[in-house]
Design a protein around this motif. Sequence first.
Motif, mmCIF file in Angstrom:
data_model
loop_
_atom_site.group_PDB
_atom_site.id
_atom_site.type_symbol
_atom_site.label_atom_id
_atom_site.label_comp_id
_atom_site.label_asym_id
_atom_site.label_seq_id
_atom_site.Cartn_x
_atom_site.Cartn_y
_atom_site.Cartn_z
ATOM 1 N N MET A 92 0.630 -1.283 0.315
ATOM 2 C CA MET A 92 -0.216 0.196 -0.283
ATOM 3 C C MET A 92 0.661 1.240 -0.167
ATOM 4 O O MET A 92 0.491 2.003 -0.706
ATOM 5 C CB MET A 92 -1.244 -0.266 1.128
ATOM 6 N N ALA A 93 1.983 1.344 0.672
ATOM 7 C CA ALA A 93 3.190 2.015 0.816
ATOM 8 C C ALA A 93 3.689 2.328 -0.541
ATOM 9 O O ALA A 93 3.724 3.240 -0.871
ATOM 10 C CB ALA A 93 4.354 2.773 1.757
ATOM 11 N N ILE A 94 3.656 1.783 -1.126
ATOM 12 C CA ILE A 94 4.750 1.739 -2.808
ATOM 13 C C ILE A 94 3.798 2.715 -3.470
ATOM 14 O O ILE A 94 4.452 3.039 -4.163
ATOM 15 C CB ILE A 94 4.612 0.085 -2.993
ATOM 16 N N CYS A 95 2.205 2.088 -3.185
ATOM 17 C CA CYS A 95 1.706 2.281 -4.492
ATOM 18 C C CYS A 95 1.384 3.813 -4.606
ATOM 19 O O CYS A 95 1.070 4.097 -5.305
ATOM 20 C CB CYS A 95 0.408 1.547 -4.602
ATOM 21 N N LEU A 96 1.757 4.485 -3.431
ATOM 22 C CA LEU A 96 1.720 5.978 -3.399
ATOM 23 C C LEU A 96 2.415 6.753 -4.203
ATOM 24 O O LEU A 96 1.497 7.809 -4.546
ATOM 25 C CB LEU A 96 1.671 6.691 -1.629
ATOM 26 N N PRO A 97 3.955 6.909 -4.306
ATOM 27 C CA PRO A 97 4.479 8.207 -5.274
ATOM 28 C C PRO A 97 3.674 7.287 -6.518
ATOM 29 O O PRO A 97 4.042 8.514 -7.293
ATOM 30 C CB PRO A 97 5.791 7.261 -4.884
ATOM 31 N N ILE A 98 3.850 6.239 -6.855
ATOM 32 C CA ILE A 98 3.438 6.196 -8.255
ATOM 33 C C ILE A 98 2.286 6.503 -9.155
ATOM 34 O O ILE A 98 2.238 7.017 -9.687
ATOM 35 C CB ILE A 98 3.521 4.301 -8.872
ATOM 36 N N LEU A 99 0.909 6.086 -7.897
ATOM 37 C CA LEU A 99 -0.074 6.787 -8.336
ATOM 38 C C LEU A 99 -0.151 8.588 -8.367
ATOM 39 O O LEU A 99 -0.532 9.106 -9.293
ATOM 40 C CB LEU A 99 -1.847 6.653 -7.272
ATOM 41 N N PHE A 193 -7.901 16.659 -6.797
ATOM 42 C CA PHE A 193 -8.849 16.481 -5.282
ATOM 43 C C PHE A 193 -8.179 14.628 -5.209
ATOM 44 O O PHE A 193 -7.675 14.715 -4.268
ATOM 45 C CB PHE A 193 -9.834 16.353 -5.911
ATOM 46 N N ILE A 194 -8.056 14.295 -6.445
ATOM 47 C CA ILE A 194 -7.173 12.968 -6.004
ATOM 48 C C ILE A 194 -5.908 13.023 -5.578
ATOM 49 O O ILE A 194 -5.163 12.544 -4.365
ATOM 50 C CB ILE A 194 -7.434 11.612 -7.092
ATOM 51 N N MET A 195 -5.121 13.551 -6.195
ATOM 52 C CA MET A 195 -3.675 14.026 -5.820
ATOM 53 C C MET A 195 -4.069 14.429 -4.028
ATOM 54 O O MET A 195 -2.604 14.505 -3.039
ATOM 55 C CB MET A 195 -2.673 14.764 -6.634
ATOM 56 N N VAL A 196 -4.359 15.286 -3.668
ATOM 57 C CA VAL A 196 -4.548 15.126 -1.756
ATOM 58 C C VAL A 196 -5.273 14.615 -1.484
ATOM 59 O O VAL A 196 -4.550 14.328 0.096
ATOM 60 C CB VAL A 196 -5.583 16.596 -2.171
ATOM 61 N N LEU A 197 -6.105 13.784 -1.469
ATOM 62 C CA LEU A 197 -6.447 12.435 -1.415
ATOM 63 C C LEU A 197 -5.444 11.341 -0.633
ATOM 64 O O LEU A 197 -5.331 11.010 0.218
ATOM 65 C CB LEU A 197 -7.392 12.422 -1.544
ATOM 66 N N LEU A 198 -4.788 10.774 -1.455
ATOM 67 C CA LEU A 198 -4.044 10.158 -1.673
ATOM 68 C C LEU A 198 -2.961 9.956 -0.592
ATOM 69 O O LEU A 198 -2.486 8.764 0.008
ATOM 70 C CB LEU A 198 -2.599 10.070 -3.467
ATOM 71 N N PRO A 199 -2.153 11.389 -0.274
ATOM 72 C CA PRO A 199 -1.449 10.758 0.481
ATOM 73 C C PRO A 199 -2.246 11.056 2.316
ATOM 74 O O PRO A 199 -1.019 10.398 3.583
ATOM 75 C CB PRO A 199 -0.891 11.910 0.651
ATOM 76 N N VAL A 200 -2.885 11.599 2.420
ATOM 77 C CA VAL A 200 -3.959 11.441 3.319
ATOM 78 C C VAL A 200 -4.265 10.251 3.928
ATOM 79 O O VAL A 200 -4.332 9.643 4.919
ATOM 80 C CB VAL A 200 -4.968 12.942 3.446
#
Length: 462
Positions: A92-99, A193-200
């Motif tokens: 789950m952590a790995i997917c964050l920067p890719i997305l 909107f997606i980019m703000v929510l992803l890391p949070v």
Amino acid sequence: MSESAHTPTPNASQVSAGHLLAFIGPCLPFAALGLPLAVILSEYYVSEIGLNLGVVGLVFMSVRLVDIFVDPIVGWAMDKTRTRFGRFKLWMAICLPILFVSTGFIFLAPTGVSPLYLWVWLLVIYIGFSIATLSQASWGAVLSSDYNERTKVFAWWQMANIVGIIAVLLIPVIVQSVFHESYRLAVQYMGIFIMVLLPVMIGLALWIVPEKLSDTPAHNVRISDYFRMLKRPNVVRVLLADLWLGLAPGIMGALFFFYFMQTKGLSREQCSISMFLYFVAGLVGAPLWTWASKKYNKHKTLIISALIFAGIYALLGFLPANNFPLAAFLVFLAGIPYAASLLLTRALMADIGDEVLAESGQDHKGALMSILSATTKLGYAFSVLTMSALAVLGFDNKAAQNSPEALMWVQVFFVGLPVIFLLLGAWAMKSYDLTPERFAQIQAKLKQQGLAPNDPAHSTGS
């Protein structure tokens, strides 16, 4: 059916409300990304970015076909992963920067980008999306080992997905109707909107939710393991159901705007409102199908929901033109059974994962979820191909008026094919035999073997 088969076991199988809410949090950005990928972006790259309709259809289909082979690789890697941080949490952590990066390139693309630009960044975003959805589904499969609690987890997972979809659908409505800005700006705001929510949301889930680790050692997953899973009749039944039941809403999503704007005379805004209502109905459907699965069991509920979906969907073929209220009502009704297939197929596959663990002593949940994800994507890949097929048959979405023959093909593809696929999905599950009674026996065997994954002493997290 005995009452005991449906009674949650008095152990750590209950998932706390706080953990459940944090676990489903990433569904918001994932679903907010998944909807445009399935419905909006293909049409957006044609109408706003300026690419050819047939080319866009081929780009989306080819990327999705390549992405299908990513899932087994990710599933293989997850089944081999053993860390103190967790098994699925790490992915789950790995997917964050890719997305995060690929979302920016896809949603904020300038006018006139090449098909190669779209293909490359679409592939990257799908790889990240594969890691995200597989890690979350597999993580959800080990949150509880109880038959009904597991369904509840995936019901909340599905409802959170729908909330994410509704939220992202509201963006173009607000941007265009309230602020009177362009459709292109609305899609760009979706990406932001997606980019703000992803890391949070991913950060909160990783911080709060424990992962119940498998006591089985990491094993050498081979290609033959996947073929061995495919020899299991119940696995094949769930995969076929997932494929057919995924094709129906996939085609609906790919052709939604074309069908209602070109053949039924609705405006883009009316189409957006109808699609919004479709997913709102899913919030009604998810708890309804969860209740039904407790009363009738999961696979019977899946069959019933598919038959109801087919019946309601067929009515869209008889919808009169320029009747927005009736169109919105029928689309809303169709959204109620839509909510059943994703949550029930994943809960069923998690049950099969426990059966495999009891028989072999090896935890193949990552592999099983990756195979299931691959069939879902295969369905959506061929769904998008309908766009290219319509272009070959003479349909032009930019034309002021298409020929009657071209519009006939739009109706055949949009209504006829999904009804057939929904009926096939119901048929695929008729011989499924992992009943709640058998599942209770499997859990008892896992406890005897010391392989039950719901021991709170074997958890990672807060």
